[in-house]
Design a protein around this motif. Sequence first.
Motif, PDB file in Angstrom:
ATOM      1  N   ARG A  81       0.828  -1.220   0.000  1.00 42.00           N
ATOM      2  CA  ARG A  81       0.000   0.000   0.000  1.00 42.00           C
ATOM      3  C   ARG A  81       0.858   1.264   0.000  1.00 42.00           C
ATOM      4  O   ARG A  81       0.558   2.247   0.658  1.00 42.00           O
ATOM      5  N   ARG A 100      -3.734   4.801 -10.564  1.00 48.66           N
ATOM      6  CA  ARG A 100      -3.195   3.927  -9.520  1.00 48.66           C
ATOM      7  C   ARG A 100      -1.819   4.378  -9.056  1.00 48.66           C
ATOM      8  O   ARG A 100      -1.375   4.022  -7.973  1.00 48.66           O
ATOM      9  N   ARG A 127      -2.217   8.379  -0.642  1.00 46.75           N
ATOM     10  CA  ARG A 127      -2.737   7.194   0.031  1.00 46.75           C
ATOM     11  C   ARG A 127      -3.914   6.610  -0.742  1.00 46.75           C
ATOM     12  O   ARG A 127      -4.041   5.395  -0.887  1.00 46.75           O
ATOM     13  N   ALA A 130      -2.598   4.761  -3.661  1.00 44.00           N
ATOM     14  CA  ALA A 130      -2.002   3.508  -3.192  1.00 44.00           C
ATOM     15  C   ALA A 130      -3.077   2.471  -2.889  1.00 44.00           C
ATOM     16  O   ALA A 130      -2.900   1.281  -3.177  1.00 44.00           O
ATOM     17  N   GLU A 131      -4.183   2.893  -2.341  1.00 46.55           N
ATOM     18  CA  GLU A 131      -5.278   1.960  -2.048  1.00 46.55           C
ATOM     19  C   GLU A 131      -5.890   1.432  -3.348  1.00 46.55           C
ATOM     20  O   GLU A 131      -6.194   0.240  -3.462  1.00 46.55           O
ATOM     21  N   PHE A 134      -3.504  -1.078  -4.615  1.00 53.45           N
ATOM     22  CA  PHE A 134      -3.586  -2.299  -3.816  1.00 53.45           C
ATOM     23  C   PHE A 134      -4.749  -3.173  -4.280  1.00 53.45           C
ATOM     24  O   PHE A 134      -4.598  -4.383  -4.472  1.00 53.45           O
TER      25      PHE A 134
END
Length: 163
Positions: A81, A100, A127, A130-131, A134
């Motif tokens: 992440r 992404r 963030r 990153a999620e 992921f």
Amino acid sequence: MTGVQTCALPISDLLSGSEIVITAIGDGPLRDELASRPNSLCLGVRPAVDVAMAMAAADALVHPSHYEGLPTALVEAAFARLPIITTDAPGCVDLASEGRGVMVPVGDAAALARALREAVDHREAARQRAETMFLHACAYYDIEVNTNRLIERYRALAAQRSN
């Protein structure tokens, strides 16, 4: 030349005097010079567990590649992440597209440095990217998911063959 060779020192220069510390893992011809920079830490070649710990402590992964097949470092960062900043090189585009990750032109050290600064200054947006990465990695790069897809594919082919 690799992306690290063309971008590591210019990025270090551009970020000189900032609170950002570049942590490099691996080895190469620029290791000693990069390690001598005040905002750089070169860990050398490390086992996978150390790489995972470094990723857990990082704010972002900067991957200045010129070309990739399957960029394993990006997949590892996705599962950690970790926000990803990479180039628009083949292979990297496949993972970092659609919001992404952040992509910059191959060889553009200034753009990489700006993207890193942006990720640090806007942590919530980084963030969220990153999620998203992921979730994409879980759907397309998870070993169990892919193993099950492959087993089902072979079962279907075997069933067709026996008919």
